[in-house]
Structures are given as C-alpha cells and as structure tokens.
Design an enzyme around this catalytic site. Structure first.
Site, PDB file in Angstrom:
ATOM      1  N   LYS A 111      21.986  28.377  32.006  1.00  0.00           N
ATOM      2  CA  LYS A 111      21.560  29.772  31.872  1.00  0.00           C
ATOM      3  C   LYS A 111      20.024  29.690  31.535  1.00  0.00           C
ATOM      4  O   LYS A 111      19.358  30.650  32.039  1.00  0.00           O
ATOM      5  CB  LYS A 111      22.385  30.299  30.715  1.00  0.00           C
ATOM      6  CG  LYS A 111      23.819  30.720  31.103  1.00  0.00           C
ATOM      7  CD  LYS A 111      23.868  31.843  32.263  1.00  0.00           C
ATOM      8  CE  LYS A 111      25.250  31.832  32.619  1.00  0.00           C
ATOM      9  NZ  LYS A 111      25.506  32.555  34.066  1.00  0.00           N
ATOM     10  N   LYS A 194      29.584  25.612  44.272  1.00  0.00           N
ATOM     11  CA  LYS A 194      30.549  26.412  43.694  1.00  0.00           C
ATOM     12  C   LYS A 194      30.783  27.895  44.038  1.00  0.00           C
ATOM     13  O   LYS A 194      29.690  28.519  44.126  1.00  0.00           O
ATOM     14  CB  LYS A 194      30.184  26.317  42.108  1.00  0.00           C
ATOM     15  CG  LYS A 194      31.320  26.960  41.155  1.00  0.00           C
ATOM     16  CD  LYS A 194      30.796  27.292  39.653  1.00  0.00           C
ATOM     17  CE  LYS A 194      31.377  28.208  39.021  1.00  0.00           C
ATOM     18  NZ  LYS A 194      31.115  28.606  37.654  1.00  0.00           N
ATOM     19  N   LYS A 197      30.087  34.135  41.243  1.00  0.00           N
ATOM     20  CA  LYS A 197      29.423  35.434  41.365  1.00  0.00           C
ATOM     21  C   LYS A 197      27.996  35.419  41.073  1.00  0.00           C
ATOM     22  O   LYS A 197      27.238  36.298  41.562  1.00  0.00           O
ATOM     23  CB  LYS A 197      29.948  36.296  39.984  1.00  0.00           C
ATOM     24  CG  LYS A 197      31.456  36.825  40.289  1.00  0.00           C
ATOM     25  CD  LYS A 197      32.112  37.208  38.920  1.00  0.00           C
ATOM     26  CE  LYS A 197      32.646  36.230  38.186  1.00  0.00           C
ATOM     27  NZ  LYS A 197      33.763  36.753  37.367  1.00  0.00           N
TER      28      LYS A 197
END
Ligand code: TYM
Length: 331
Positions: A111, A194, A197
């Site tokens: 992140k 992967k 979203k």
C-alpha cells in the site's frame, strides 16, 4: 464442528478471484459448520469512500452473497459495522500489536508503494482489525485466498499474545482454509498475477458484468507471439490464461489448448474466445439472481437485520469475557 469466519471488503463488485479464493468455500462450509460471513465495511474506510458509494457497495456484496447461494438461515451473514464489538476488540488488540511487526506486513508495504499519498493508521493496523474480526467469534477456520495468509499468521500471533499476557487459554488458533488444501491465487487478465479490484482496468471479471463486457476484457488479455518450440515454458501472462481456463472451463477444453500450446499450434484468439464463452456461462446464473435479489428491498433488509442480531449475540459474549479477563470488572 468448526467455527468459521470470513469476510470480503465492499470496494467493488464480487469477482472470480473472490469466488474461487473464498466464496466457493463459504457455500460448502455453511452446511457443516458454525459460520459467520461478513462484509468488511470498516476495512474499506482506508480508501475513503463517499457515504453513497460505501452504502451501495455494502448492499451489492450482501446481494451477491445471497445470489451465490449463501443461506442466512444456515450461516450468519452480517455487516461488520453492525457489530461495533469488533471495534472494541480491535482497540484491545492494538495495545499489544507492535509497530515493527505491522510495518513489516507485506500488504502494508504494498500500500505504501501503491498510494504514498494516503498511508493512514487504518492501513497500518489493518491486520489487527482483521484479527478482531476472526477472534471476536473465536474462529478456528478462515476460508481465504493466498493473499491473506500472512494476515492469518498475524491473527494467531495476536491471539496467542493475548492468551500469554493474561495467562488464559481463551483464543483458539485460527487456520486459513481452502477445501483443495492449497490456498489459491486467481490471476488477472492484464498480466497481473492477481485478479483484484485495485489491479487496474480490465483485470477482473465480475459476476455482475454483462456478457459483452466479459468478452471484451477476455479478448484484450495480454498474450505474446506464441511458442516456437514444443513444450516451451509459458510466460506468466499465458500461464494466467491457462489457469483461468482451468477454473471455469471443462477439463477437455483445458487439455485441448494445453496440447495445442505444447505442439506450437495454439491460436490465442481461439483460446480467448472459448475462455470468454465459458466465463459468461459460468457467471450467468449468478448474474440473473443478483438482479432478482437486488430488486427485493424487504428481503435484503431482513437478512441484514437477522445477521446483525445473530453476530452481535456471539460477539457481545466474547467482549464481556475479554473485558473480564483484562480486568475491566463491574463495580
Ligand atoms: P478481499 O476483499 O480483498 O477479498 C475477499 C476474499 O477473496 C479472496 N481473493 C482472492 N482469492 C484468490 N485469488 C484472488 N485473485 C483473490 N482476490 C481476492 C481473498 O483472499 C479474500 O478471502 N482482508 C480481507 C477481508 C477481511 C477478512 C477478515 C477475511 C477482513 N477481515 C477476516 C477473512 C477474515 C480482504 O481484503 O479480502
């Protein structure tokens, strides 16, 4: 009988990765175990959704849980923020979660790289909130995809640390679960390893996608100029398409294209056309049910109310006991 807990963040619609990593297991586990499946809306606040988007996304995942076949009579289906006991346990667990171990967590490091402008304390303590979700029901099994393995390890660390600190044997050790034994990672269509979203446009196939949208995404999937030698190793992007074929197509279809690749006769256009057809067929029944359930306002509200009641009953018992263990006693 195991106690099972798992959740999905409401940051968009359900995709095939969510299904094969988690939801597929929910469907079988609800018949055999004491299951708590929730919508992780506290978690989604790290991305600062607008109130309208937040509510819409929570509702969509609830509808999709039901459309997939989760049964609110068998499992407890609830919205995380309907059970504020989770937030209280999160506070307690944070008191013995160490900055160093939270900073070392892979998802936190990702992140920082992905959104350096929004590295908030919620992201840092994401694993403690997830541990609270699981420990609040004293779960033993947690059906998740491979990306959640490290979070489960941290959950065990926090639970064991609590037990040691207070010299109790209160929280059991939850194990990540997939009925195929290996945790899975479903790849995306844009070369990303992967499906997710936040992995970019065209990467994920959603159950709510219309057939034409699915076809377009699949036909755009990254490929290369094809193999030049028999049995050549497959580059990641090609391997991804084969992996997707493996989960949605018939074994004969997979074997056919596998053979074509190994003998250098593969035509990627044909393979993608077939993958699109199979994905559309696979998602079709759910797409129809999503529309029907979404239109039934009264049913959706009833399910949410029932879930809140059942989840809170168990969570408030845990919080009462945890408070007692910590030393918050009644005067
Ligand atoms: P989330 O919302 O990103 O994903 C929900 C579930 O879907 C799985 N998943 C995948 N599995 C295989 N391949 C993929 N490409 C793929 N993409 C997603 C995830 O592993 C997950 O099981 N932190 C969690 C939500 C959560 C949770 C919990 C889960 C919060 N508290 C407590 C279990 C228990 C998450 O972000 O999942």
């Amino acid at each position: 009988m195991e106690t099972v807990v798992s959740g999905i963040r409401p940051t968009g619609n359900l995709h095939l990765g969510n299904y094969f990593g988690a939801l597929r297991n929910f469907l079988t586990m609800q018949n055999e175990h004491n299951c708590y499946f929730f919508i992780a809306d506290y978690h989604s606040l790290t991305t600062h959704p607008t109130p309208g988007d937040l509510h819409g996304n929570v509702r969509q995942i609830l509808v999709e849980y039901l459309a997939a076949g989760l049964d609110p009579e068998k499992a407890t289906l609830y919205i995380q923020s309907d059970v504020p006991e989770v937030a209280e346990l999160y506070l307690f667990l944070n008191m013995n979660a160490y900055i160093g171990e939270l900073e070392r967590c892979t998802s936190f490091k990702d992140k920082i790289r992905q959104q350096p402008e929004n590295v908030n304390a919620g992201l840092l303590t994401y694993p403690t909130l997830m541990a609270a979700d699981i420990l609040i029901h004293r779960a033993t099994k947690v059906p998740v995809g491979k990306d959640q393995e490290q979070h489960l390890e941290m959950t065990r660390t926090f639970g064991n640390r609590f037990n040691r600190l207070y010299n109790v044997d209160y929280f059991p050790e939850p194990q990540a679960f997939n009925f195929g034994n290996e945790l899975v990672k479903i790849p995306g269509l844009n070369g990303s390893g992967k499906m997710g979203k936040s992995e970019g446009e065209g990467n994920a196939i959603y159950f709510a996608d219309e057939p034409e949208a699915i076809r377009k995404k699949v036909m755009k999937a990254v490929t290369d100029s094809g193999p030049t030698e028999p049995n050549q190793a497959r580059p990641d992007a090609i391997q991804n398409i084969f992996q997707l074929l493996k989960v949605v197509s018939a074994p004969e279809t997979y074997n056919f294209f596998d053979e074509m690749y190994n003998t250098c006769q593969i035509r990627y256009g044909d393979m993608k056309k077939q993958l699109a057809v199979d994905m559309i067929a696979f998602t079709e029944p759910m797409r129809e049910r999503i529309k029907a359930i979404s239109a039934d306002e009264a049913y959706v509200s009833k399910v949410a109310r029932l879930g809140k009641e059942k989840a809170q009953e168990n969570a408030s018992k845990t919080i009462r006991e945890v408070r007692e263990i910590i030393g918050f006693k009644r005067f």
